[in-house]
Design a protein around this motif. Structure first.
Motif, PDB file in Angstrom:
ATOM      1  N   GLY A   1       0.831  -1.198   0.000  1.00  0.00           N
ATOM      2  CA  GLY A   1       0.000   0.000   0.000  1.00  0.00           C
ATOM      3  C   GLY A   1       0.859   1.239   0.000  1.00  0.00           C
ATOM      4  N   TRP A   2       0.296   2.286   0.521  1.00  0.00           N
ATOM      5  CA  TRP A   2       0.990   3.552   0.589  1.00  0.00           C
ATOM      6  C   TRP A   2       0.911   4.058   2.014  1.00  0.00           C
ATOM      7  CZ3 TRP A   2      -3.662   2.668  -1.797  1.00  0.00           C
ATOM      8  CH2 TRP A   2      -4.770   3.270  -1.229  1.00  0.00           C
TER       9      TRP A   2
ATOM     10  N   GLU B   1     -15.207   0.817  -4.787  1.00  0.00           N
ATOM     11  CA  GLU B   1     -14.486   0.569  -6.031  1.00  0.00           C
ATOM     12  C   GLU B   1     -13.676   1.818  -6.342  1.00  0.00           C
ATOM     13  OE1 GLU B   1     -17.739  -0.199  -8.656  1.00  0.00           O
ATOM     14  OE2 GLU B   1     -17.696  -2.345  -8.257  1.00  0.00           O
ATOM     15  N   THR B   2     -12.367   1.650  -6.452  1.00  0.00           N
ATOM     16  CA  THR B   2     -11.493   2.805  -6.629  1.00  0.00           C
ATOM     17  C   THR B   2     -10.294   2.453  -7.500  1.00  0.00           C
ATOM     18  OG1 THR B   2     -10.169   4.453  -5.472  1.00  0.00           O
ATOM     19  CG2 THR B   2     -10.313   2.290  -4.443  1.00  0.00           C
ATOM     20  N   PRO B   3      -9.829   3.392  -8.307  1.00  0.00           N
ATOM     21  CA  PRO B   3      -8.611   3.158  -9.085  1.00  0.00           C
ATOM     22  C   PRO B   3      -7.330   3.383  -8.271  1.00  0.00           C
ATOM     23  CG  PRO B   3      -9.588   5.260  -9.697  1.00  0.00           C
ATOM     24  CD  PRO B   3     -10.520   4.614  -8.724  1.00  0.00           C
ATOM     25  N   LEU B   4      -7.450   3.661  -6.971  1.00  0.00           N
ATOM     26  CA  LEU B   4      -6.280   3.905  -6.129  1.00  0.00           C
ATOM     27  C   LEU B   4      -5.538   2.620  -5.765  1.00  0.00           C
ATOM     28  CD1 LEU B   4      -7.779   6.523  -3.634  1.00  0.00           C
ATOM     29  CD2 LEU B   4      -6.344   6.962  -5.630  1.00  0.00           C
ATOM     30  N   VAL B   5      -6.194   1.453  -5.905  1.00  0.00           N
ATOM     31  CA  VAL B   5      -5.573   0.188  -5.500  1.00  0.00           C
ATOM     32  C   VAL B   5      -5.451  -0.750  -6.690  1.00  0.00           C
ATOM     33  CG1 VAL B   5      -6.390   0.372  -3.131  1.00  0.00           C
ATOM     34  CG2 VAL B   5      -7.790  -0.792  -4.807  1.00  0.00           C
ATOM     35  N   ASP B   6      -4.469  -1.673  -6.598  1.00  0.00           N
ATOM     36  CA  ASP B   6      -4.265  -2.683  -7.636  1.00  0.00           C
ATOM     37  C   ASP B   6      -4.833  -4.034  -7.242  1.00  0.00           C
ATOM     38  OD1 ASP B   6      -2.937  -0.833  -9.224  1.00  0.00           O
ATOM     39  OD2 ASP B   6      -1.004  -1.304  -8.303  1.00  0.00           O
ATOM     40  N   THR B   7      -4.906  -4.299  -5.939  1.00  0.00           N
ATOM     41  CA  THR B   7      -5.467  -5.547  -5.436  1.00  0.00           C
ATOM     42  C   THR B   7      -6.487  -5.221  -4.348  1.00  0.00           C
ATOM     43  OG1 THR B   7      -3.731  -5.745  -3.769  1.00  0.00           O
ATOM     44  CG2 THR B   7      -3.364  -6.868  -5.865  1.00  0.00           C
ATOM     45  N   GLU B   8      -7.395  -6.143  -4.110  1.00  0.00           N
ATOM     46  CA  GLU B   8      -8.433  -5.902  -3.105  1.00  0.00           C
ATOM     47  C   GLU B   8      -7.877  -6.132  -1.710  1.00  0.00           C
ATOM     48  OE1 GLU B   8     -12.779  -7.658  -1.820  1.00  0.00           O
ATOM     49  OE2 GLU B   8     -12.100  -7.894  -3.887  1.00  0.00           O
ATOM     50  N   PHE B   9      -8.096  -5.177  -0.819  1.00  0.00           N
ATOM     51  CA  PHE B   9      -7.753  -5.316   0.585  1.00  0.00           C
ATOM     52  C   PHE B   9      -8.583  -4.333   1.398  1.00  0.00           C
ATOM     53  CE2 PHE B   9      -4.718  -2.325  -1.189  1.00  0.00           C
ATOM     54  CZ  PHE B   9      -4.656  -1.307  -0.253  1.00  0.00           C
ATOM     55  N   THR B  10      -8.510  -4.457   2.717  1.00  0.00           N
ATOM     56  CA  THR B  10      -9.281  -3.596   3.604  1.00  0.00           C
ATOM     57  C   THR B  10      -8.489  -2.338   3.908  1.00  0.00           C
ATOM     58  OG1 THR B  10     -10.312  -5.517   4.602  1.00  0.00           O
ATOM     59  CG2 THR B  10     -10.453  -3.458   5.832  1.00  0.00           C
ATOM     60  N   GLY B  11      -9.152  -1.210   3.835  1.00  0.00           N
ATOM     61  CA  GLY B  11      -8.534   0.075   4.125  1.00  0.00           C
ATOM     62  C   GLY B  11      -9.459   0.931   4.962  1.00  0.00           C
ATOM     63  N   ARG B  12      -8.925   2.042   5.426  1.00  0.00           N
ATOM     64  CA  ARG B  12      -9.707   2.975   6.244  1.00  0.00           C
ATOM     65  C   ARG B  12     -10.076   4.170   5.393  1.00  0.00           C
ATOM     66  NH1 ARG B  12      -8.132   7.149  10.270  1.00  0.00           N
ATOM     67  NH2 ARG B  12      -6.023   6.725   9.580  1.00  0.00           N
ATOM     68  N   VAL B  13     -11.340   4.566   5.450  1.00  0.00           N
ATOM     69  CA  VAL B  13     -11.840   5.706   4.685  1.00  0.00           C
ATOM     70  C   VAL B  13     -12.352   6.740   5.679  1.00  0.00           C
ATOM     71  CG1 VAL B  13     -13.539   6.463   3.001  1.00  0.00           C
ATOM     72  CG2 VAL B  13     -12.449   4.249   2.740  1.00  0.00           C
TER      73      VAL B  13
ATOM     74  N   GLY C   1     -15.270  13.947   9.848  1.00  0.00           N
ATOM     75  CA  GLY C   1     -14.421  13.114  10.681  1.00  0.00           C
ATOM     76  C   GLY C   1     -14.908  11.679  10.796  1.00  0.00           C
ATOM     77  N   ALA C   2     -16.016  11.344  10.149  1.00  0.00           N
ATOM     78  CA  ALA C   2     -16.521   9.973  10.195  1.00  0.00           C
ATOM     79  C   ALA C   2     -15.547   9.059   9.465  1.00  0.00           C
ATOM     80  CB  ALA C   2     -17.904   9.898   9.551  1.00  0.00           C
ATOM     81  N   GLN C   3     -15.389   7.833   9.976  1.00  0.00           N
ATOM     82  CA  GLN C   3     -14.471   6.893   9.349  1.00  0.00           C
ATOM     83  C   GLN C   3     -15.023   5.485   9.419  1.00  0.00           C
ATOM     84  OE1 GLN C   3     -10.712   6.772  11.324  1.00  0.00           O
ATOM     85  NE2 GLN C   3     -11.590   6.532  13.346  1.00  0.00           N
ATOM     86  N   ALA C   4     -14.565   4.633   8.509  1.00  0.00           N
ATOM     87  CA  ALA C   4     -14.996   3.237   8.479  1.00  0.00           C
ATOM     88  C   ALA C   4     -13.921   2.410   7.792  1.00  0.00           C
ATOM     89  CB  ALA C   4     -16.320   3.096   7.730  1.00  0.00           C
ATOM     90  N   TYR C   5     -13.839   1.150   8.179  1.00  0.00           N
ATOM     91  CA  TYR C   5     -12.958   0.199   7.509  1.00  0.00           C
ATOM     92  C   TYR C   5     -13.787  -0.534   6.470  1.00  0.00           C
ATOM     93  CZ  TYR C   5      -9.398   1.118  10.967  1.00  0.00           C
ATOM     94  OH  TYR C   5      -8.463   1.729  11.734  1.00  0.00           O
ATOM     95  N   ILE C   6     -13.359  -0.451   5.224  1.00  0.00           N
ATOM     96  CA  ILE C   6     -14.110  -1.060   4.135  1.00  0.00           C
ATOM     97  C   ILE C   6     -13.165  -1.770   3.178  1.00  0.00           C
ATOM     98  CG2 ILE C   6     -15.967   0.639   4.292  1.00  0.00           C
ATOM     99  CD1 ILE C   6     -14.840   2.016   1.882  1.00  0.00           C
ATOM    100  N   ALA C   7     -13.716  -2.632   2.353  1.00  0.00           N
ATOM    101  CA  ALA C   7     -12.932  -3.340   1.344  1.00  0.00           C
ATOM    102  C   ALA C   7     -12.701  -2.398   0.167  1.00  0.00           C
ATOM    103  CB  ALA C   7     -13.663  -4.582   0.883  1.00  0.00           C
ATOM    104  N   LEU C   8     -11.442  -2.232  -0.209  1.00  0.00           N
ATOM    105  CA  LEU C   8     -11.078  -1.408  -1.363  1.00  0.00           C
ATOM    106  C   LEU C   8     -10.945  -2.340  -2.564  1.00  0.00           C
ATOM    107  CD1 LEU C   8      -8.391   0.837   0.346  1.00  0.00           C
ATOM    108  CD2 LEU C   8     -10.797   1.353  -0.030  1.00  0.00           C
ATOM    109  N   VAL C   9     -11.793  -2.146  -3.552  1.00  0.00           N
ATOM    110  CA  VAL C   9     -11.848  -3.009  -4.726  1.00  0.00           C
ATOM    111  C   VAL C   9     -11.268  -2.248  -5.916  1.00  0.00           C
ATOM    112  CG1 VAL C   9     -13.381  -4.310  -6.246  1.00  0.00           C
ATOM    113  CG2 VAL C   9     -13.924  -4.087  -3.812  1.00  0.00           C
ATOM    114  N   PRO C  10     -10.299  -2.843  -6.634  1.00  0.00           N
ATOM    115  CA  PRO C  10      -9.695  -2.129  -7.768  1.00  0.00           C
ATOM    116  C   PRO C  10     -10.636  -2.048  -8.971  1.00  0.00           C
ATOM    117  CG  PRO C  10      -8.794  -4.336  -7.609  1.00  0.00           C
ATOM    118  CD  PRO C  10      -9.683  -4.158  -6.420  1.00  0.00           C
TER     119      PRO C  10
END
Length: 142
Positions: free
Chosen positions: A59-60, A81-93, A99-108
């Motif tokens: 990641g970054w 679904e985002t072009p920011l990732v190359d593989t699917e993994f869990t990230g924080r948005v 200030g709201a946040q959630a852990y979600i699956a980032l899908v390329p």
């Protein structure tokens, strides 16, 4: 009856859960938000072994910003679904505005990194976002 209602309102206003939610929504005191993680760390029992951290895709460090709207509402789950990732993994948005946040699956998805993203209905609910607007999000890989 009025006094009971007044006492109830005072008790609810003093509740830490209510205060923390309204602080996040209305941008409350930033200094109070900085003191909460220390209290959480102090509550962790030091006699237990730390949980192993799952290996994630490369990641970054820091945040990447994207503009997101509602994705396919018929697809279940909490994903983006985002072009920011190359593989699917869990990230924080994080929503910088509230200030709201959630852990979600980032899908390329294919496209340039500057392209927009699409959030699931469940993710928009978790982030307290309106379904009919585009919102700016900060995405953290780890």
């Amino acid at each position: 009856m009025r006094y009971v209602l007044l006492a109830f309102c005072i008790l609810v206003a003093g509740c830490a859960t209510i205060r923390s939610t309204t602080d996040r929504v209305f941008g409350g005191d930033k200094a109070a938000a900085g003191t909460e993680p220390a209290a959480v760390e102090a509550a962790v029992d030091e006699t237990t072994d730390p949980e192993p951290v799952a290996a994630t895709a490369a990641g970054w460090v820091g945040a990447k910003t994207t503009i997101a709207g509602l994705g396919d509402p018929t697809t279940p789950g909490r994903w983006m679904e985002t072009p920011l990732v190359d593989t699917e993994f869990t990230g924080r948005v994080v929503v910088p505005r509230t200030g709201a946040q959630a852990y979600i699956a980032l899908v390329p998805v294919s496209g340039p990194e500057s392209g927009g993203s699409r959030l699931s209905l469940d993710a928009m609910r978790a982030l307290l976002l309106p379904f009919d607007e585009l919102v700016e999000l900060e995405v953290y890989a780890n």
